[in-house]
Design an enzyme around this catalytic site. Structure first.
Site, PDB file in Angstrom:
ATOM      1  N   ASP A  79      86.059-108.423 -18.652  1.00  0.00           N
ATOM      2  CA  ASP A  79      86.235-109.895 -17.394  1.00  0.00           C
ATOM      3  C   ASP A  79      87.446-108.998 -16.802  1.00  0.00           C
ATOM      4  O   ASP A  79      87.599-108.125 -17.843  1.00  0.00           O
ATOM      5  CB  ASP A  79      86.516-110.865 -17.779  1.00  0.00           C
ATOM      6  CG  ASP A  79      87.287-111.828 -16.822  1.00  0.00           C
ATOM      7  OD1 ASP A  79      87.252-111.443 -15.296  1.00  0.00           O
ATOM      8  OD2 ASP A  79      88.287-112.158 -17.573  1.00  0.00           O
TER       9      ASP A  79
ATOM     10  N   ASP B 179      90.988-110.092 -15.212  1.00  0.00           N
ATOM     11  CA  ASP B 179      92.202-110.505 -15.642  1.00  0.00           C
ATOM     12  C   ASP B 179      92.240-111.357 -17.110  1.00  0.00           C
ATOM     13  O   ASP B 179      91.323-112.134 -17.173  1.00  0.00           O
ATOM     14  CB  ASP B 179      92.433-111.292 -14.652  1.00  0.00           C
ATOM     15  CG  ASP B 179      92.713-110.811 -13.010  1.00  0.00           C
ATOM     16  OD1 ASP B 179      93.758-109.982 -13.012  1.00  0.00           O
ATOM     17  OD2 ASP B 179      91.727-111.273 -12.405  1.00  0.00           O
TER      18      ASP B 179
END
Length: 319
Positions: free
Chosen positions: A82, A84
């Site tokens: 991922d 953020d």
């Protein structure tokens, strides 16, 4: 049952280290749901190393020995991050600030404080986040009444917010989280495909990868982001797309996430998932994660590495 965290560290090894003396300490405090794993073959500075992870459900210190070996084993086919909260802890002092600056520049009289933004993060995607917020509290007077025009209004806000956010990234005001570059390098060195799978805008994700990981790494990393899929996390669409595009079996992918919705997406795609908690997600429920850490970590505070990722896959195949 007590749990401890382990980390397999290869970063501190030197090319001159003998095969019988190459050893690193594990840093205990949390253990993932893993069983003892077979040796994992890695390459480090031209040497073939065999990492033998030992996983214990105990609070005592443990160790791992790495020795030169030609023994073959399976590493992940792909390592999927991922963005953020995983690559960079961007939410509180990155995206939130950029949203608020956008609202201010548009004179919308809207401010998202730290706690409110934490609640909004339960919704995947910035455009979706703004839409849900305005649907709940009421739309600004400057917003159009027509639904189609409101979508354009939200898209315009999000574009402006992304431009402000990219300035923060390009100025390198938000650093990589500990251990990210190390784990990416281990994967690329050993032929493991690397991708970033995010609900954030593709331009913002690309800026993070290029500016903070560097152009040489960036050209080897595939990015799946933004509206590349119709449904955002916790829907598994983005991870399904990544596996299909990379040509890998989802069961041989390891995902690094930081949130409950990201974890749900990875597991729904049939992938192994390690969670590295971020500022906003420390108290979320990660019961279904294969492992949970506070970060990846750099030596001497390393939490886990590529060998550990392989050990989780091995546990999955034998369970």
């Amino acid at each position: 049952m007590a749990t401890v965290k382990i980390s397999l560290s290869l970063a501190s090894l030197s090319p001159s280290s003998s095969s019988s003396s190459i050893q690193s300490k594990l840093s205990p405090s949390f253990i993932p749901n893993a069983a003892p794993a077979k040796a994992v073959k890695l390459r480090f500075n031209g040497k073939s190393l065999r990492a033998k992870p030992m996983v214990y459900r105990s609070s005592r210190s443990v160790g791992v020995t790495c020795s030169a070996s030609s023994s073959l084993t399976t590493l992940p086919s792909a390592l999927l991050f991922d963005c953020d909260g995983v690559l960079v802890d961007t939410e509180k002092d990155g995206h939130r600030i950029s949203f608020n600056d956008t609202f201010k520049e548009r004179d919308l009289n809207v401010t998202w404080d730290v706690d409110l933004y934490g609640e909004l993060l339960k919704i995947g995607g910035g455009k979706e986040r703004m839409t849900a917020y305005f649907n709940k509290v009421g739309w600004p007077e400057k917003a159009p009444k027509d639904e189609a025009e409101r979508k354009e209004f939200i898209a315009g806000l999000h574009k402006q917010k992304t431009e402000l956010f990219m300035v923060l990234i390009e100025k390198k005001l938000l650093p990589l989280r500990p251990g990210v570059a190390k784990l990416v390098d281990q994967a690329l060195t050993n032929g493991v495909k690397v991708a970033v799978c995010s609900t954030s805008n593709e331009k913002a994700v690309s800026a993070i990868v290029s500016c903070l990981l560097g152009p040489e790494r960036a050209e080897k990393i595939k990015i799946f982001a933004g509206d590349v899929v119709p449904k955002k996390k916790p829907d598994p669409a983005i991870y399904n797309l990544a596996a299909e595009t990379l040509g890998v079996d989802p069961s041989k992918c390891v995902v690094v996430e930081d949130s409950a919705i990201g974890l749900a997406a990875a597991k729904a795609a049939g992938m192994t998932c390690i969670v590295t908690k971020s500022g906003y997600t420390a108290d979320e429920d990660f019961e279904n994660a294969d492992a949970v850490f506070d970060c990846i970590g750099d030596p001497p505070e390393e939490r886990f590495d590529l060998a550990f990722c392989g050990s989780l896959l091995r546990k999955q195949f034998v369970s």
